[in-house]
Design an enzyme around this catalytic site. Structure first.
Site, mmCIF file in Angstrom:
data_model
loop_
_atom_site.group_PDB
_atom_site.id
_atom_site.type_symbol
_atom_site.label_atom_id
_atom_site.label_comp_id
_atom_site.label_asym_id
_atom_site.label_seq_id
_atom_site.Cartn_x
_atom_site.Cartn_y
_atom_site.Cartn_z
ATOM 1 N N SER A 62 0.610 -1.310 0.581
ATOM 2 C CA SER A 62 0.224 0.018 -0.316
ATOM 3 C C SER A 62 0.646 1.249 -0.477
ATOM 4 O O SER A 62 0.195 2.548 0.011
ATOM 5 C CB SER A 62 -0.680 -0.172 0.843
ATOM 6 O OG SER A 62 -2.135 -0.822 0.845
ATOM 7 N N LYS A 65 0.583 4.201 -2.526
ATOM 8 C CA LYS A 65 -0.562 4.681 -2.536
ATOM 9 C C LYS A 65 -0.223 6.259 -2.218
ATOM 10 O O LYS A 65 -0.879 6.876 -2.912
ATOM 11 C CB LYS A 65 -1.717 4.213 -1.526
ATOM 12 C CG LYS A 65 -2.421 3.331 -1.551
ATOM 13 C CD LYS A 65 -3.599 3.279 -0.941
ATOM 14 C CE LYS A 65 -4.611 2.512 -1.197
ATOM 15 N NZ LYS A 65 -3.979 0.919 -0.483
ATOM 16 N N SER A 127 -6.701 3.877 3.783
ATOM 17 C CA SER A 127 -6.069 3.094 2.804
ATOM 18 C C SER A 127 -7.146 2.383 1.876
ATOM 19 O O SER A 127 -6.433 1.444 1.428
ATOM 20 C CB SER A 127 -4.966 2.183 4.024
ATOM 21 O OG SER A 127 -3.839 1.820 2.991
#
Length: 398
Positions: A62, A65, A127
Protein backbone atom coordinates in the site's frame (compact mmCIF):
# COMPACT_ATOMS: atom_id res chain seq x y z
CA UNK A 1 30.32 30.99 8.44
CA UNK A 2 33.77 31.92 9.76
CA UNK A 3 32.80 30.36 13.13
CA UNK A 4 32.54 26.87 11.71
CA UNK A 5 35.35 24.51 12.58
CA UNK A 6 34.84 22.69 9.30
CA UNK A 7 37.40 22.74 6.52
CA UNK A 8 35.70 22.99 3.14
CA UNK A 9 37.84 22.26 0.09
CA UNK A 10 36.07 23.43 -3.06
CA UNK A 11 36.96 22.30 -6.56
CA UNK A 12 35.24 22.69 -9.92
CA UNK A 13 34.53 19.63 -12.01
CA UNK A 14 33.76 20.33 -15.64
CA UNK A 15 31.80 17.48 -17.15
CA UNK A 16 32.40 16.30 -20.69
CA UNK A 17 29.77 14.32 -22.66
CA UNK A 18 29.50 10.78 -21.44
CA UNK A 19 31.36 11.41 -18.19
CA UNK A 20 29.51 10.18 -15.10
CA UNK A 21 30.24 11.19 -11.54
CA UNK A 22 29.10 8.72 -8.89
CA UNK A 23 28.93 9.39 -5.17
CA UNK A 24 28.26 6.86 -2.43
CA UNK A 25 25.74 7.27 0.35
CA UNK A 26 26.58 8.11 3.90
CA UNK A 27 26.96 5.02 6.04
CA UNK A 28 25.47 4.86 9.49
CA UNK A 29 27.90 4.35 12.35
CA UNK A 30 26.95 1.94 15.13
CA UNK A 31 23.39 1.54 13.90
CA UNK A 32 21.64 -1.63 12.81
CA UNK A 33 18.11 -2.44 11.74
CA UNK A 34 16.20 -5.65 11.16
CA UNK A 35 14.47 -4.19 8.12
CA UNK A 36 15.36 -5.84 4.81
CA UNK A 37 15.43 -2.40 3.19
CA UNK A 38 15.87 0.89 5.04
CA UNK A 39 16.58 4.50 4.13
CA UNK A 40 16.82 7.73 6.12
CA UNK A 41 17.25 11.16 4.61
CA UNK A 42 17.13 14.81 5.60
CA UNK A 43 14.28 16.40 3.67
CA UNK A 44 15.80 19.88 3.28
CA UNK A 45 19.31 18.96 2.12
CA UNK A 46 18.64 15.53 0.63
CA UNK A 47 21.51 14.17 2.73
CA UNK A 48 21.39 10.40 3.16
CA UNK A 49 21.90 9.49 6.81
CA UNK A 50 21.37 5.75 6.51
CA UNK A 51 20.92 3.29 3.66
CA UNK A 52 20.50 -0.47 3.70
CA UNK A 53 19.68 -2.20 0.41
CA UNK A 54 18.13 1.13 -0.56
CA UNK A 55 18.29 0.46 -4.31
CA UNK A 56 17.07 -3.15 -4.21
CA UNK A 57 13.76 -3.65 -5.98
CA UNK A 58 11.00 -4.38 -3.49
CA UNK A 59 7.22 -4.82 -3.40
CA UNK A 60 5.63 -1.55 -2.21
CA UNK A 61 2.23 -2.92 -1.08
CA UNK A 62 0.00 0.00 0.00
CA UNK A 63 2.98 2.36 0.06
CA UNK A 64 2.30 2.56 -3.69
CA UNK A 65 -0.67 4.76 -2.77
CA UNK A 66 1.80 7.62 -2.22
CA UNK A 67 2.22 7.67 -6.00
CA UNK A 68 -1.54 7.27 -6.43
CA UNK A 69 -2.04 10.48 -4.48
CA UNK A 70 0.82 12.21 -6.34
CA UNK A 71 -0.92 11.51 -9.66
CA UNK A 72 -4.17 12.90 -8.23
CA UNK A 73 -2.26 16.00 -7.05
CA UNK A 74 -0.77 16.45 -10.53
CA UNK A 75 -4.23 16.22 -12.08
CA UNK A 76 -5.34 19.01 -9.72
CA UNK A 77 -2.33 21.15 -10.71
CA UNK A 78 -3.20 20.71 -14.38
CA UNK A 79 -6.82 21.72 -13.78
CA UNK A 80 -8.28 18.38 -14.85
CA UNK A 81 -10.04 17.75 -11.54
CA UNK A 82 -11.02 19.96 -8.62
CA UNK A 83 -12.79 19.86 -5.28
CA UNK A 84 -16.16 19.42 -7.01
CA UNK A 85 -15.11 16.38 -9.04
CA UNK A 86 -17.10 13.28 -8.08
CA UNK A 87 -15.62 9.79 -8.05
CA UNK A 88 -18.15 6.99 -8.47
CA UNK A 89 -17.67 3.67 -6.70
CA UNK A 90 -18.09 1.10 -9.45
CA UNK A 91 -19.05 -2.51 -8.80
CA UNK A 92 -15.43 -3.53 -9.41
CA UNK A 93 -14.15 -0.91 -6.94
CA UNK A 94 -16.71 -2.10 -4.37
CA UNK A 95 -16.02 -5.83 -4.83
CA UNK A 96 -12.20 -5.66 -5.02
CA UNK A 97 -11.66 -2.72 -2.69
CA UNK A 98 -14.79 -2.28 -0.58
CA UNK A 99 -16.41 -4.20 2.25
CA UNK A 100 -16.61 -7.54 0.36
CA UNK A 101 -12.81 -7.54 -0.11
CA UNK A 102 -12.12 -7.64 3.65
CA UNK A 103 -9.04 -5.52 3.02
CA UNK A 104 -8.24 -1.86 3.65
CA UNK A 105 -11.38 -0.01 2.66
CA UNK A 106 -13.22 3.28 2.96
CA UNK A 107 -16.50 1.33 3.21
CA UNK A 108 -17.98 3.35 0.37
CA UNK A 109 -21.31 2.13 -0.97
CA UNK A 110 -21.57 0.74 -4.50
CA UNK A 111 -22.72 3.43 -6.91
CA UNK A 112 -22.04 6.28 -4.48
CA UNK A 113 -20.29 9.47 -5.60
CA UNK A 114 -17.49 10.89 -3.45
CA UNK A 115 -16.04 14.40 -3.67
CA UNK A 116 -12.30 14.88 -4.10
CA UNK A 117 -11.25 15.76 -0.54
CA UNK A 118 -13.27 12.94 1.00
CA UNK A 119 -11.80 10.53 -1.52
CA UNK A 120 -8.28 11.71 -0.65
CA UNK A 121 -8.97 11.13 3.05
CA UNK A 122 -10.27 7.67 2.21
CA UNK A 123 -7.02 6.82 0.40
CA UNK A 124 -4.65 8.53 2.83
CA UNK A 125 -6.21 7.82 6.23
CA UNK A 126 -8.14 4.60 5.59
CA UNK A 127 -5.79 3.26 2.89
CA UNK A 128 -9.06 2.54 1.10
CA UNK A 129 -8.63 0.31 -1.92
CA UNK A 130 -12.17 1.16 -3.03
CA UNK A 131 -11.23 4.86 -3.05
CA UNK A 132 -7.98 4.20 -4.92
CA UNK A 133 -9.73 2.16 -7.63
CA UNK A 134 -12.41 4.84 -8.00
CA UNK A 135 -9.72 7.49 -8.44
CA UNK A 136 -8.01 5.39 -11.11
CA UNK A 137 -11.21 4.70 -13.04
CA UNK A 138 -12.38 8.33 -12.95
CA UNK A 139 -9.04 9.83 -13.96
CA UNK A 140 -7.73 7.26 -16.44
CA UNK A 141 -10.72 5.08 -17.38
CA UNK A 142 -9.19 1.92 -15.91
CA UNK A 143 -6.78 0.94 -13.17
CA UNK A 144 -4.31 -0.41 -15.72
CA UNK A 145 -4.21 2.92 -17.54
CA UNK A 146 -3.80 4.71 -14.23
CA UNK A 147 -0.88 2.44 -13.38
CA UNK A 148 0.83 3.58 -16.56
CA UNK A 149 0.22 7.18 -15.49
CA UNK A 150 1.87 6.39 -12.16
CA UNK A 151 4.95 5.00 -13.89
CA UNK A 152 5.09 7.97 -16.26
CA UNK A 153 4.88 10.34 -13.31
CA UNK A 154 7.73 8.46 -11.64
CA UNK A 155 9.90 9.03 -14.71
CA UNK A 156 9.01 12.73 -14.76
CA UNK A 157 10.25 12.94 -11.17
CA UNK A 158 13.50 11.16 -12.01
CA UNK A 159 12.54 7.86 -10.38
CA UNK A 160 14.01 5.34 -12.78
CA UNK A 161 13.46 2.00 -11.04
CA UNK A 162 9.84 2.24 -9.92
CA UNK A 163 7.12 0.55 -11.97
CA UNK A 164 3.42 0.69 -11.12
CA UNK A 165 0.51 -1.32 -12.45
CA UNK A 166 -2.30 -0.45 -10.05
CA UNK A 167 -3.48 2.26 -7.67
CA UNK A 168 -4.07 0.04 -4.64
CA UNK A 169 -0.72 -1.64 -4.05
CA UNK A 170 -2.25 -5.09 -4.63
CA UNK A 171 0.51 -7.53 -5.50
CA UNK A 172 1.66 -7.65 -9.08
CA UNK A 173 5.14 -9.02 -9.91
CA UNK A 174 5.65 -6.03 -12.22
CA UNK A 175 4.87 -3.45 -9.51
CA UNK A 176 8.15 -2.63 -7.79
CA UNK A 177 10.02 0.30 -6.28
CA UNK A 178 12.99 1.00 -3.99
CA UNK A 179 13.33 2.47 -0.52
CA UNK A 180 15.32 5.41 -1.94
CA UNK A 181 12.73 6.24 -4.58
CA UNK A 182 9.85 6.10 -2.09
CA UNK A 183 11.76 8.61 0.06
CA UNK A 184 12.46 10.89 -2.91
CA UNK A 185 8.80 10.71 -3.96
CA UNK A 186 7.71 11.61 -0.44
CA UNK A 187 10.14 14.53 -0.31
CA UNK A 188 8.77 15.88 -3.58
CA UNK A 189 5.18 15.48 -2.40
CA UNK A 190 5.81 17.29 0.89
CA UNK A 191 7.41 20.20 -0.98
CA UNK A 192 4.82 20.53 -3.75
CA UNK A 193 1.50 19.49 -2.17
CA UNK A 194 1.45 20.79 1.42
CA UNK A 195 -2.35 21.04 1.62
CA UNK A 196 -2.84 17.41 0.62
CA UNK A 197 0.15 16.27 2.67
CA UNK A 198 -1.53 17.70 5.79
CA UNK A 199 -4.16 14.93 5.47
CA UNK A 200 -1.48 12.34 6.27
CA UNK A 201 -1.32 13.75 9.80
CA UNK A 202 -5.05 13.43 10.50
CA UNK A 203 -5.55 10.67 13.05
CA UNK A 204 -9.04 9.50 12.02
CA UNK A 205 -11.79 9.86 9.42
CA UNK A 206 -15.49 8.94 9.50
CA UNK A 207 -17.21 7.77 6.34
CA UNK A 208 -20.53 5.93 5.98
CA UNK A 209 -20.88 6.27 9.79
CA UNK A 210 -17.73 4.17 10.28
CA UNK A 211 -14.87 5.72 12.23
CA UNK A 212 -11.40 4.49 11.30
CA UNK A 213 -8.08 5.56 12.74
CA UNK A 214 -5.02 6.38 10.68
CA UNK A 215 -2.91 3.24 10.19
CA UNK A 216 0.40 5.06 10.69
CA UNK A 217 1.71 4.12 14.17
CA UNK A 218 4.26 6.97 14.22
CA UNK A 219 1.56 9.61 14.60
CA UNK A 220 0.89 8.78 18.25
CA UNK A 221 4.51 8.31 19.38
CA UNK A 222 5.25 11.94 20.23
CA UNK A 223 8.24 12.20 17.89
CA UNK A 224 6.87 14.90 15.58
CA UNK A 225 5.59 12.50 12.93
CA UNK A 226 2.97 13.79 10.48
CA UNK A 227 2.95 11.04 7.82
CA UNK A 228 3.09 8.99 5.74
CA UNK A 229 1.96 5.43 4.77
CA UNK A 230 2.12 1.82 5.88
CA UNK A 231 2.05 -1.28 3.69
CA UNK A 232 1.81 -5.04 4.04
CA UNK A 233 1.62 -8.02 1.73
CA UNK A 234 2.89 -11.52 2.31
CA UNK A 235 5.24 -10.89 -0.64
CA UNK A 236 6.68 -7.71 0.89
CA UNK A 237 6.50 -8.04 4.64
CA UNK A 238 5.60 -5.02 6.75
CA UNK A 239 6.73 -1.63 5.47
CA UNK A 240 6.35 2.04 6.30
CA UNK A 241 7.23 5.43 4.87
CA UNK A 242 7.36 7.98 7.66
CA UNK A 243 8.22 11.63 8.12
CA UNK A 244 8.75 13.70 11.25
CA UNK A 245 9.72 17.27 12.21
CA UNK A 246 11.80 18.29 15.21
CA UNK A 247 13.20 21.82 15.70
CA UNK A 248 12.56 22.80 12.05
CA UNK A 249 14.33 19.69 10.77
CA UNK A 250 12.39 17.10 8.78
CA UNK A 251 13.55 13.52 8.29
CA UNK A 252 12.03 10.93 5.96
CA UNK A 253 12.35 7.22 6.75
CA UNK A 254 11.52 4.09 4.75
CA UNK A 255 11.59 0.55 6.14
CA UNK A 256 10.33 -2.64 4.55
CA UNK A 257 10.48 -6.40 4.92
CA UNK A 258 9.72 -6.55 8.65
CA UNK A 259 8.04 -9.60 10.20
CA UNK A 260 5.15 -7.87 11.96
CA UNK A 261 3.51 -4.49 12.59
CA UNK A 262 5.28 -4.03 15.92
CA UNK A 263 8.74 -4.52 14.39
CA UNK A 264 7.80 -2.12 11.58
CA UNK A 265 6.82 0.65 13.99
CA UNK A 266 9.88 0.10 16.17
CA UNK A 267 12.32 0.07 13.23
CA UNK A 268 10.95 3.32 11.78
CA UNK A 269 10.88 5.04 15.16
CA UNK A 270 14.42 4.00 16.06
CA UNK A 271 15.80 5.28 12.75
CA UNK A 272 14.07 8.63 13.12
CA UNK A 273 15.14 9.08 16.72
CA UNK A 274 18.71 8.13 15.85
CA UNK A 275 18.77 10.59 12.94
CA UNK A 276 17.55 13.51 15.06
CA UNK A 277 19.94 12.64 17.88
CA UNK A 278 23.11 11.77 15.98
CA UNK A 279 23.31 14.61 13.44
CA UNK A 280 23.21 18.39 13.53
CA UNK A 281 23.00 20.97 10.71
CA UNK A 282 25.93 23.23 9.83
CA UNK A 283 25.63 26.22 7.48
CA UNK A 284 28.43 26.50 4.89
CA UNK A 285 27.04 29.38 2.81
CA UNK A 286 24.06 31.63 3.35
CA UNK A 287 21.48 32.13 0.62
CA UNK A 288 22.88 34.52 -2.00
CA UNK A 289 26.54 34.01 -1.06
CA UNK A 290 28.91 33.35 -3.94
CA UNK A 291 29.80 29.66 -3.82
CA UNK A 292 32.05 29.51 -6.86
CA UNK A 293 32.03 30.26 -10.57
CA UNK A 294 31.52 28.60 -13.94
CA UNK A 295 33.42 29.12 -17.18
CA UNK A 296 31.46 30.93 -19.94
CA UNK A 297 32.15 30.58 -23.67
CA UNK A 298 31.78 33.60 -25.94
CA UNK A 299 30.56 35.91 -23.21
CA UNK A 300 31.34 39.41 -22.09
CA UNK A 301 32.98 37.88 -19.02
CA UNK A 302 34.89 34.60 -18.77
CA UNK A 303 33.37 33.35 -15.51
CA UNK A 304 29.92 33.81 -14.00
CA UNK A 305 29.53 33.76 -10.19
CA UNK A 306 27.36 30.95 -8.81
CA UNK A 307 25.02 31.30 -5.84
CA UNK A 308 22.55 29.11 -3.96
CA UNK A 309 18.92 30.19 -3.64
CA UNK A 310 18.80 28.97 -0.03
CA UNK A 311 21.27 28.34 2.77
CA UNK A 312 23.80 25.62 2.02
CA UNK A 313 23.54 23.36 5.06
CA UNK A 314 24.97 19.93 5.70
CA UNK A 315 24.30 17.40 8.43
CA UNK A 316 27.31 16.27 10.43
CA UNK A 317 27.59 13.82 13.31
CA UNK A 318 27.21 15.80 16.52
CA UNK A 319 30.44 16.94 18.16
CA UNK A 320 32.60 16.29 15.11
CA UNK A 321 35.01 18.60 13.29
CA UNK A 322 35.05 16.77 10.01
CA UNK A 323 36.85 17.81 6.89
CA UNK A 324 34.48 18.40 3.99
CA UNK A 325 35.18 18.58 0.28
CA UNK A 326 32.93 20.00 -2.39
CA UNK A 327 32.57 19.87 -6.16
CA UNK A 328 30.83 22.30 -8.46
CA UNK A 329 29.69 20.13 -11.34
CA UNK A 330 28.45 21.54 -14.64
CA UNK A 331 28.50 20.79 -18.34
CA UNK A 332 30.55 23.54 -19.82
CA UNK A 333 31.74 25.95 -20.76
CA UNK A 334 28.32 27.63 -20.47
CA UNK A 335 26.92 29.07 -23.67
CA UNK A 336 25.69 32.65 -23.76
CA UNK A 337 23.32 34.16 -23.08
CA UNK A 338 23.27 33.22 -19.40
CA UNK A 339 20.42 34.64 -17.33
CA UNK A 340 20.57 35.47 -13.64
CA UNK A 341 18.70 32.77 -11.75
CA UNK A 342 19.33 30.02 -14.31
CA UNK A 343 20.28 26.73 -12.65
CA UNK A 344 23.56 25.98 -14.39
CA UNK A 345 25.55 23.81 -11.99
CA UNK A 346 25.28 21.36 -9.12
CA UNK A 347 27.05 21.60 -5.77
CA UNK A 348 28.06 18.29 -4.19
CA UNK A 349 29.47 18.31 -0.68
CA UNK A 350 31.23 15.17 0.51
CA UNK A 351 31.91 13.98 4.04
CA UNK A 352 34.85 11.67 3.46
CA UNK A 353 33.66 9.49 0.57
CA UNK A 354 29.97 9.94 1.46
CA UNK A 355 27.55 12.41 -0.12
CA UNK A 356 26.45 14.95 2.48
CA UNK A 357 24.59 17.38 0.21
CA UNK A 358 23.60 17.87 -3.41
CA UNK A 359 21.85 21.05 -4.54
CA UNK A 360 21.59 23.24 -7.67
CA UNK A 361 23.50 26.50 -8.12
CA UNK A 362 22.26 29.50 -10.04
CA UNK A 363 23.97 32.12 -12.15
CA UNK A 364 24.30 35.31 -10.09
CA UNK A 365 24.12 37.69 -13.06
CA UNK A 366 23.30 37.97 -16.73
CA UNK A 367 26.08 37.28 -19.22
CA UNK A 368 25.61 38.58 -22.74
CA UNK A 369 27.50 37.99 -25.98
CA UNK A 370 31.10 39.17 -25.89
CA UNK A 371 32.95 41.19 -28.49
CA UNK A 372 34.35 39.58 -31.61
CA UNK A 373 37.87 39.55 -30.13
CA UNK A 374 36.60 38.00 -26.88
CA UNK A 375 34.84 35.24 -28.82
CA UNK A 376 37.96 34.59 -30.90
CA UNK A 377 40.08 34.20 -27.76
CA UNK A 378 37.47 31.86 -26.26
CA UNK A 379 37.50 29.77 -29.44
CA UNK A 380 41.28 29.37 -29.21
CA UNK A 381 41.01 28.53 -25.50
CA UNK A 382 38.28 25.95 -26.18
CA UNK A 383 40.32 24.41 -28.99
CA UNK A 384 43.25 23.86 -26.63
CA UNK A 385 41.26 22.69 -23.64
CA UNK A 386 39.22 20.36 -25.85
CA UNK A 387 42.39 18.62 -26.96
CA UNK A 388 43.37 18.16 -23.32
CA UNK A 389 39.95 16.68 -22.47
CA UNK A 390 40.14 14.27 -25.37
CA UNK A 391 43.57 13.14 -24.25
CA UNK A 392 42.31 12.54 -20.70
CA UNK A 393 38.85 11.07 -21.35
CA UNK A 394 39.21 9.67 -24.85
CA UNK A 395 37.23 10.51 -27.94
CA UNK A 396 33.52 9.76 -28.29
CA UNK A 397 32.32 7.09 -30.64
CA UNK A 398 29.03 6.58 -32.46
Amino acid sequence: MHKLRVLLILVCLWLVPGMLVGVPDAAAQNFETRAAQAFLMDAETGAVLFAKNADDLMVPASMAKIMTVEVIAEEIRRGRIDENTEFVISEDAWRRGGAPSRGSTMFAEIGSAIKLWDLLRGIIIHSGNDAAIAAAETIAGSEGAFGRMMTQRARELGLTQSFFTNATGYHDPDQVTTARELALLTRHFIETSPEIYALYGEEEFVWNDIRQRNRNPLLTMGIGADGVKTGFLSESGYGLVGSAMQLDQRLIVVVNGLENARDRALAARRLLEWGFRAFEPRTLFEAGDEVGSARVYGGEINYVPLIASRDVRVLLPRGTDERLSAQIVYRGPLAVPVRAGDEVAMLRVMRGDALALEMPLQAAQDVGLGTLSQRALDALWELGSGAVRRAIFGSESG
